[in-house]
Design a protein around this motif. Structure first.
Motif, PDB file in Angstrom:
ATOM      1  N   LEU A   1      38.577  54.046  26.261  1.00 22.18           N
ATOM      2  CA  LEU A   1      39.263  52.760  26.380  1.00 22.18           C
ATOM      3  C   LEU A   1      38.286  51.718  26.917  1.00 22.18           C
ATOM      4  O   LEU A   1      37.258  52.054  27.494  1.00 22.18           O
ATOM      5  CB  LEU A   1      40.432  52.877  27.365  1.00 22.18           C
ATOM      6  N   HIS A   2      38.649  50.458  26.703  1.00 25.03           N
ATOM      7  CA  HIS A   2      37.871  49.382  27.354  1.00 25.03           C
ATOM      8  C   HIS A   2      38.833  48.471  28.109  1.00 25.03           C
ATOM      9  O   HIS A   2      39.989  48.290  27.698  1.00 25.03           O
ATOM     10  CB  HIS A   2      37.065  48.596  26.305  1.00 25.03           C
ATOM     11  N   GLY A   3      38.379  47.921  29.201  1.00 23.58           N
ATOM     12  CA  GLY A   3      39.209  47.026  30.008  1.00 23.58           C
ATOM     13  C   GLY A   3      39.564  45.772  29.228  1.00 23.58           C
ATOM     14  O   GLY A   3      38.805  45.335  28.363  1.00 23.58           O
ATOM     15  N   ILE A   4      40.740  45.224  29.506  1.00 23.65           N
ATOM     16  CA  ILE A   4      41.158  43.972  28.870  1.00 23.65           C
ATOM     17  C   ILE A   4      41.684  43.039  29.954  1.00 23.65           C
ATOM     18  O   ILE A   4      41.865  43.434  31.100  1.00 23.65           O
ATOM     19  CB  ILE A   4      42.281  44.175  27.808  1.00 23.65           C
ATOM     20  N   GLU A   5      41.955  41.806  29.527  1.00 24.32           N
ATOM     21  CA  GLU A   5      42.640  40.872  30.407  1.00 24.32           C
ATOM     22  C   GLU A   5      44.064  40.826  29.898  1.00 24.32           C
ATOM     23  O   GLU A   5      44.284  40.543  28.716  1.00 24.32           O
ATOM     24  CB  GLU A   5      41.961  39.505  30.288  1.00 24.32           C
TER      25      GLU A   5
ATOM     26  N   GLU B   1      36.134  51.651  30.098  1.00 26.04           N
ATOM     27  CA  GLU B   1      34.830  51.026  30.337  1.00 26.04           C
ATOM     28  C   GLU B   1      35.042  49.550  30.598  1.00 26.04           C
ATOM     29  O   GLU B   1      35.890  48.914  29.955  1.00 26.04           O
ATOM     30  CB  GLU B   1      33.936  51.216  29.104  1.00 26.04           C
ATOM     31  N   GLY B   2      34.286  48.999  31.533  1.00 29.11           N
ATOM     32  CA  GLY B   2      34.388  47.562  31.799  1.00 29.11           C
ATOM     33  C   GLY B   2      35.513  47.220  32.755  1.00 29.11           C
ATOM     34  O   GLY B   2      36.045  48.075  33.463  1.00 29.11           O
ATOM     35  N   THR B   3      35.870  45.943  32.736  1.00 28.90           N
ATOM     36  CA  THR B   3      36.766  45.397  33.755  1.00 28.90           C
ATOM     37  C   THR B   3      38.166  45.191  33.209  1.00 28.90           C
ATOM     38  O   THR B   3      38.340  44.694  32.097  1.00 28.90           O
ATOM     39  CB  THR B   3      36.213  44.026  34.228  1.00 28.90           C
ATOM     40  N   MET B   4      39.164  45.564  34.006  1.00 30.20           N
ATOM     41  CA  MET B   4      40.566  45.330  33.676  1.00 30.20           C
ATOM     42  C   MET B   4      41.055  44.180  34.543  1.00 30.20           C
ATOM     43  O   MET B   4      40.821  44.191  35.768  1.00 30.20           O
ATOM     44  CB  MET B   4      41.329  46.622  34.034  1.00 30.20           C
ATOM     45  N   ARG B   5      41.667  43.196  33.919  1.00 28.50           N
ATOM     46  CA  ARG B   5      42.293  42.113  34.700  1.00 28.50           C
ATOM     47  C   ARG B   5      43.764  42.060  34.347  1.00 28.50           C
ATOM     48  O   ARG B   5      44.105  41.997  33.159  1.00 28.50           O
ATOM     49  CB  ARG B   5      41.681  40.751  34.324  1.00 28.50           C
ATOM     50  N   PHE B   6      44.613  42.068  35.365  1.00 25.92           N
ATOM     51  CA  PHE B   6      46.056  42.133  35.121  1.00 25.92           C
ATOM     52  C   PHE B   6      46.780  41.038  35.903  1.00 25.92           C
ATOM     53  O   PHE B   6      46.524  40.830  37.086  1.00 25.92           O
ATOM     54  CB  PHE B   6      46.596  43.509  35.545  1.00 25.92           C
ATOM     55  N   ARG B   7      47.691  40.373  35.209  1.00 20.33           N
ATOM     56  CA  ARG B   7      48.559  39.385  35.874  1.00 20.33           C
ATOM     57  C   ARG B   7      49.997  39.688  35.535  1.00 20.33           C
ATOM     58  O   ARG B   7      50.297  40.195  34.452  1.00 20.33           O
ATOM     59  CB  ARG B   7      48.257  37.976  35.348  1.00 20.33           C
ATOM     60  N   GLU B   8      50.900  39.327  36.456  1.00 21.68           N
ATOM     61  CA  GLU B   8      52.332  39.459  36.175  1.00 21.68           C
ATOM     62  C   GLU B   8      53.032  38.203  36.664  1.00 21.68           C
ATOM     63  O   GLU B   8      52.526  37.519  37.555  1.00 21.68           O
ATOM     64  CB  GLU B   8      52.908  40.721  36.832  1.00 21.68           C
TER      65      GLU B   8
END
Ligand code: S3P
Length: 419
Positions: free
Chosen positions: A141-145, A167-174
Motif C-alpha cells: 500500500l501507499h499512504g494517501i491524503e 509506504e510513505g505518509t498517510m494524512r487523515f482528516r475527519e
C-alpha cells in the motif's frame, strides 16, 4: 459497581499487542463476543493469545509477524472488528476473507474499502466491495491524503492501521473528532503519529517496532450509560460506577443528561494507559427535555438509544438532531429506537434524521421490543423497563453478550426485576 472493560479500547489493544514484540497482558478487557471474535481472528493469524477471565496474555510477534489464516475470519456482530481488520490486513503479504453475522453482512463496508483501494488495496466483496464478506489480497500500500466524509473512528482507525503498513505518509482528516482511542494507543506505544494542520499524519513502516506491555483497560462508558440513565429515572437511586473511561470523545451523554437536570458527579479523575478514568456517582433527579445539536453526535453516537429512554421519562420534548449515522449501526437504530418507545406508549417522531421524543415524566411500557440483533436496543429497552408502569419485554436478549455479558445480573444486583 464496575462495568466491563471498554470494547473499543479492547479491540485496539488486541491488535496493537499482537503486532508488538513480546508478551502483553490486557487486564479488565471486554469479554463481549465482539472482542472475543477479534481475539480469535488474531489467533487464526498466528498469534498466541491465552484467555483468562480477567487477563488476556498476548504473545506479540512484531509488526510483520502475522501469517495467513487457513479459513475465513468471522467477526460476528462487530463493525469495529471487521473494518479495523480490513485496514490492517490490506497491507499484509497474504490473503484473508472477512465475514460476520447477518447484521454485519448488511452494513456499509464501502466507507473503508473505497479509501483503502485508493491506497492500492485489492479488496473484493459483495456489491462491488460495499458488503461483507470481503476478500482481501494483501499487497503493497501507499499512504494517501484522505478527508473522511463522516466522523467515524472505524474509518479513521482502519486507515491508520493500513497506513502503518503502507509506504510513505498517510494524512487523515475527519469533519469532527471521533473517538480517539487509536491515536492515544499509537502514542502510548511510541508509534510516530502526529497532528499537523488539523490532519493526523502517520509515516508508514516505522523503522523500529514496539514492545509488549501491561495494559489496564478502563471500564466502558457506553456500558455505564445504561446505569447512568437507569439511576437517573428511578426515584431513590444512588449508584457509583468505578473505573469508567471518561475520554471526552465518548462522554457527550454526561453533558446532555446534566443539561436535562441529571445529578452525575465525576470523582477521582485519573489516567490509565493514556486514557482518562474516573468514578461516576449518579442519583435520581427529575429530568426535563433538551435540544441536542448534531455536533454532539460523535461523542455519544452509541448512547442515543438510552438517551431516548431518559427523554421519555423527562418532562417536555427532547430533540436529537443529525442522527444519520444511527441508520447504519448494528441495526437502523433511528427506526428501532422510535419503535422501542412507540410500543412502550411514548410519543415519538422521526423528522429526516432527527429523533423527537415527547417526555411525560413516565412511560406506560407493556410492549414487546424488537431488538434486530442489536445489543444496545436490548439493553436500552431493559433499562427503560426499570421504570415503566408495565413490564417491557425484548424479543431476544442473546445479543447483549456482544458487548456486555453479565448486564442482567448487574442490573439485578441493583434491584432490577428481570424474569
Ligand atoms: C467504534 C466507533 C463507532 C461506534 C462503535 C465503536 C470504534 O462507530 O459506533 O460502537 O470502536 O471505533 P463509527 O466509527 O462507525 O461511528
Amino acid at each position: 459497581m464496575t462495568v466491563p472493560g471498554d470494547k473499543s479500547v479492547t479491540h485496539r489493544a488486541i491488535i496493537l499487542t499482537s503486532l508488538a514484540e513480546g508478551e502483553s497482558r490486557l487486564s479488565s478487557y471486554c469479554r463481549g463476543e465482539d472482542c472475543l471474535n477479534t481475539m480469535r481472528a488474531f489467533q487464526a493469524l498466528g498469534i498466541q493469545i491465552e484467555e483468562q477471565p480477567d487477563v488476556l496474555r498476548v504473545q506479540g510477534k512484531g509488526m510483520w509477524g502475522l501469517r495467513e489464516a487457513d479459513a475465513p475470519i468471522d467477526c460476528g456482530n462487530s463493525g469495529t472488528g471487521t473494518r479495523l481488520l480490513a485496514g490492517l490486513l490490506a497491507g499484509q503479504d497474504f490473503f484473508t476473507i472477512l465475514t460476520g453475522d447477518e447484521s454485519i453482512r448488511r452494513r456499509p463496508m464501502g466507507r473503508v474499502v473505497k479509501p483503502l483501494r485508493e491506497m492500492g488495496a485489492v479488496i473484493a466483496g459483495r456489491k462491488g466491495g460495499e458488503l461483507a464478506p470481503l476478500a482481501i489480497t494483501g499487497t503493497r500500500l501507499h499512504g494517501i491524503e484522505y478527508s473522511s466524509p463522516v466522523a467515524s473512528a472505524q474509518i479513521k482507525s482502519a486507515l491508520l492501521f493500513a497506513g502503518l503498513f503502507a509506504e510513505g505518509t498517510m494524512r487523515f482528516r475527519e469533519p469532527r473528532l471521533s473517538r480517539d482511542h487509536t491515536e492515544r494507543m499509537f502514542q502510548s506505544f511510541g508509534i510516530p503519529l502526529r497532528q499537523e494542520a488539523g490532519a493526523l499524519v502517520l509515516e508508514g513502516r516505522p523503522s523500529s517496532g514496539w514492545a509488549g506491555r501491561a495494559i489496564v483497560i478502563p471500564g466502558d462508558f457506553s456500558a455505564a450509560a445504561f446505569f447512568l440513565v437507569g439511576a437517573s429515572i428511578i426515584p431513590g437511586s444512588d449508584v457509583t460506577i468505578q473505573n469508567v473511561g471518561i475520554n471526552p470523545t465518548r462522554t457527550g451523554l454526561i453533558d446532555v443528561l446534566t443539561a436535562m437536570g441529571a445529578n452525575i458527579e465525576v470523582l477521582n479523575r485519573r489516567d490509565q494507559a493514556g486514557e482518562p478514568v474516573a468514578d461516576l456517582e449518579v442519583r435520581f433527579s427529575a429530568l426535563k427535555g433538551v435540544d441536542v445539536p448534531p455536533e454532539r453526535a460523535p461523542s455519544m453516537i452509541d448512547e442515543y438509544l438510552v438517551l431516548a429512554v431518559a427523554a421519555a421519562f423527562a418532562e417536555g420534548t427532547t430533540v436529537m438532531r443529525g442522527l444519520k449515522e444511527l441508520r447504519v449501526k448494528e441495526s437502523d437504530r433511528l427506526e428501532a429506537t422510535a419503535a422501542m418507545l412507540r410500543v412502550s406508549g411514548v410519543a415519538v417522531e422521526i423528522e429526516n434524521d432527527d429523533l423527537i421524543v415527547h417526555g411525560k415524566g413516565r412511560a406506560p411500557g407493556g410492549g414487546l421490543v424488537a431488538t434486530h440483533m442489536d445489543h444496545r436496543i436490548a439493553m436500552s429497552a431493559l433499562a427503560m423497563g426499570l421504570a415503566t408502569d408495565q413490564p417491557v419485554t425484548v424479543d431476544d436478549a442473546a445479543f447483549i453478550a456482544t458487548s456486555f455479558p453479565g448486564f442482567a445480573d448487574l442490573m439485578r444486583g441493583l434491584g432490577a426485576d428481570y424474569a
